[in-house]
Enzyme design. Sequence first.
Site, short mmCIF file in Angstrom:
data_model
loop_
_atom_site.label_atom_id
_atom_site.label_comp_id
_atom_site.label_asym_id
_atom_site.label_seq_id
_atom_site.Cartn_x
_atom_site.Cartn_y
_atom_site.Cartn_z
N HIS A 236 -38.70 55.80 66.40
CA HIS A 236 -37.31 55.86 66.84
C HIS A 236 -36.47 56.30 65.65
O HIS A 236 -36.66 55.78 64.55
CB HIS A 236 -36.88 54.48 67.34
CG HIS A 236 -35.60 54.48 68.10
ND1 HIS A 236 -34.38 54.71 67.50
CD2 HIS A 236 -35.33 54.30 69.41
CE1 HIS A 236 -33.43 54.64 68.42
NE2 HIS A 236 -33.98 54.40 69.59
N ARG A 256 -25.30 56.35 69.81
CA ARG A 256 -25.04 57.79 69.89
C ARG A 256 -24.51 58.18 71.27
O ARG A 256 -23.68 59.06 71.40
CB ARG A 256 -26.31 58.56 69.52
CG ARG A 256 -26.59 58.56 68.01
CD ARG A 256 -27.96 59.09 67.68
NE ARG A 256 -29.00 58.09 67.96
CZ ARG A 256 -30.22 58.38 68.39
NH1 ARG A 256 -30.56 59.63 68.63
NH2 ARG A 256 -31.10 57.42 68.59
#
Lengths: 607, 250
Positions: A236, A256
């Site tokens: 990740h 994000r």
Amino acid sequence: MPDYPTHEHDVLIIGSGGAGLRAAIEASAAAVKVGLVCKCLLGKAHTVMAEGGIAAALANVDERDGWQVHFADTMRGGQYVNNWRMAELHAKEAPARVRELEAWGALFDRTPDGRILQRNFGGHKYPRLAHVGDRTGLEMIRTLQDHGVHLGIDVHMEVAIVELLKDGDRVVGALGYDRERGQFKIFHAKAVVLATGGIGKSYKITSNSWDCTGDGHALAYHAGAELLDMEYVQFHPTGMVWPPSVCGMLVTEGVRGEGGILTNKDGKRFMFDSIPDNYKAQTADNEEEGWRYTQGDRNARRPAELLTRDHVARCIVREIKEGRGTPHGGVWLDISWIKKRIPNAAEHIKRKLPSMYHQFKQLGDVDITREPMEVGPTTHYIMGGVRVNADTQMSCVPGLFAAGECAAGINGANRLGGNSLSDLLVFGKRAGEHAAKFAKESKAGQISAAQIEEGARSALEPFDRNVSAGQFEGPYQVQYDLQEMMQREVGIVRRQDEMERALEGLAKLWERARRVGVTGHRQFNPGWHTALDLRSLLTVSEAVTRAAIERKESRGAHFREDFPDKDATFGKTSLILRKGPDGAMQLRREPLPALPDHLKKVIEEMK
Amino acid sequence: MSTATFKIWRGDATGGNFVDYTAQVSEGMVVLDALHQIQATQANDLACRWNCKAGKCGSCSAEVNGMPKLTCMTRMSQLPLDKPVTIEPMKAFPLVKDLVTDVSWNFAVKKKIKPFKPRAPDAPDGSWRMAQADVDRVQEFRKCIECFLCQDVCHVLREHHKHDEFIGPRFLVYVAALEMHPLDTEDRRADLKQAHGIGLCNITKCCTKVCPENITITDNAIIPLKERVVDGFYDPLRWLLNSAKKTLKR
Ligand SMILES: Cc1cc2nc3c(=O)[nH]c(=O)nc-3n(C[C@H](O)[C@H](O)[C@H](O)COP(=O)(O)OP(=O)(O)OC[C@H]3O[C@@H](n4cnc5c(N)ncnc54)[C@H](O)[C@@H]3O)c2cc1C
Ligand code: SF4
Ligand code: SF4
Ligand code: FES
């Protein structure tokens, strides 16, 4: 027969994460006797940590969404080496599985007209993730747990399975020990479902919890099942890097999705520099458009920060390697900048990302509403696992099923965020249903006293070795050295020579693991538990390394510095691992099943 | 890097004592890191539960310097290190070994609470419509990670051992989440009064103080439940009306 308590079930489910609980619920609906074992307490499996959401084309936020789009997104994200049938079933069935959770009491965040709200996530064309703030996994596990406990399922908590029991070719049960007392238990069953989750604990820097030691992968492998796609380990892009104590802890992609940006030490938004060709059409080419996307503008394209995880992770590694990283070897992830765009930004951030706010404040002394976070890649998920039939989830070993993270196929070379929780529901249900069916159609098999005696004997071996006398080493150092080595040699960027070194290292670690000793007695003894986990960790580490050496191309999460491009032949090839007759790990290549025309068309139309 | 000393409870149901250990303290370290360090280097068999190490699973509960805490979220820098840090198991549950207690009572209690019973779906596809504002209130309760620290600190369980008569703050929060769920149609007021023993809570608010999820257990869950019970039992007319309203909502 050794004198251990024996439990009789039609279907035995190993693991109480989302996949195991969903399987148990479905099996019990078929009116068979269901047992559920887990090595943690109920409701505490790794699934509880999931943050961002469950991907399902409910089309509540954007009516243009549908199973076809979700299918095409999943295949593109997986670089087209996914099992197409699993990707198809997953996209079609996920919406019903999410609605079902609501019927069992889950309370998702709402749209203004009162439906389940969906959020943007990397690689998903439309807002698709049903969520509850950033604690979706907790909502999911609690809903399944609270629904499941009223269905007559026998739950055996804190029991770790060490071996699957076989009658000829078929799996007919399992041997485990109860952690609290250290006693062995025999489970006799007509069908067994593995739902043991991931392998994150074979790496040093990971977002995974303690129980992710690859037990299911290893149990299946040693029982004769095949492992598929083991080279695909997802790193990740955003884990915490500082302080050391929390290094690897996940920072959800939701940051994000809400408008967070990635910058290097020079303040540059580096993600816009390298947008892969197959994503150019759907990615914003300027920051303004990217911002509008995160704020729900349906005509805007997604910002480069929301490209797939494999790609973002590699860009971050590049920035760090080329000397543009932050003080503690990461990059900046900034959500606080949105105060330039919206009023009450601090409140907004706290409401949308409460656990992230809390996590950084409490563990890192960082206030994310005012300062950027320091982040870097962390080992997160394994796409590879037990090879199963797409419709029934049965492995090549009769009576042995697998679902969730320990099964392979749906994600191909890279998983999209949110596609795991939906996978757990869709294939957990299918595994439960087909395991119950198998159980109903089968007679009970014979469990073998010899296998049980041998299993118990080898599990107890570490007690025979006296560590205090200094002749043997404890289990923890072996575990650390393994994690350290996998991180270094079989990490995000891979190379032939390093991985070959890792294979040699694994052989030495196996030697050490066979001579590990523990102190104390069998009652709740973490040293002993760690000694037993080593066997799984080493088996899966070897599988990952062998497959990664064999795949001489770069695809999705598997990146080779010495073969940086995709290769057409490998693109049509799966790598399969199986235990050979001599006990050594065997690898073979197999052609990938061809995509049927109707699905090819779907993918073409979505391009 | 500095060092810290610890007094950790070692023993089982038959007895035990505090044992001294030392650990190296690095920046940002939490108590669970120290326990792991001690496990790895000095006491391989030191028993403690943990899973997520991120404050999300509620496994690692213990008493640190006498305070019920998640060991994975308690920073060493928050503790005075000039004297030993004591770490003991939770007191409200039977001891298994070292820092591990038998919390199975909690799971048995939950099973006895009447489950969620939704009204008929609002839309033909089997889904419902709910406003965010109505969901917010219940979402607070659903943040619970079942660490059982509130159970540990509640005097009704800890000191008076009324485990057979009282379900404890965790499960009052759970009942509140069900009762205030916008879709639920079940009535749990009689159970609250009798089987669940809500009357035994005398609103000391100790539970709220220790909740790592900052759930306002007493004010938002227990007091409103107490009011519902009072309404139901002492104002039968109002109860009847409420039940009728609930039925109509179905
Ligand atoms: C921090 C974080 C956030 C995430 N967020 C998301 C997200 O937002 N959306 C998404 O889709 N995915 C997300 N994921 C991924 C997802 O959470 C996992 O892939 C998924 O939960 C795995 O579920 P599972 O049911 O397969 O197994 P798990 O939940 O890992 O459960 C495994 C179970 O097996 C048991 N077990 C293991 N070995 C044994 C044994 N030998 N004997 C007995 N029992 C055993 C364990 O005790 C446990 O009960 C996230 C992952 C992490 C780490
Ligand atoms: S407020 Fe009630 S439930 Fe909470 S600790 Fe006090 S007596 Fe126990
Ligand atoms: S209410 Fe709070 S203290 Fe009690 S179990 Fe839940 S999270 Fe823990
Ligand atoms: S280990 Fe999960 S809350 Fe501490």
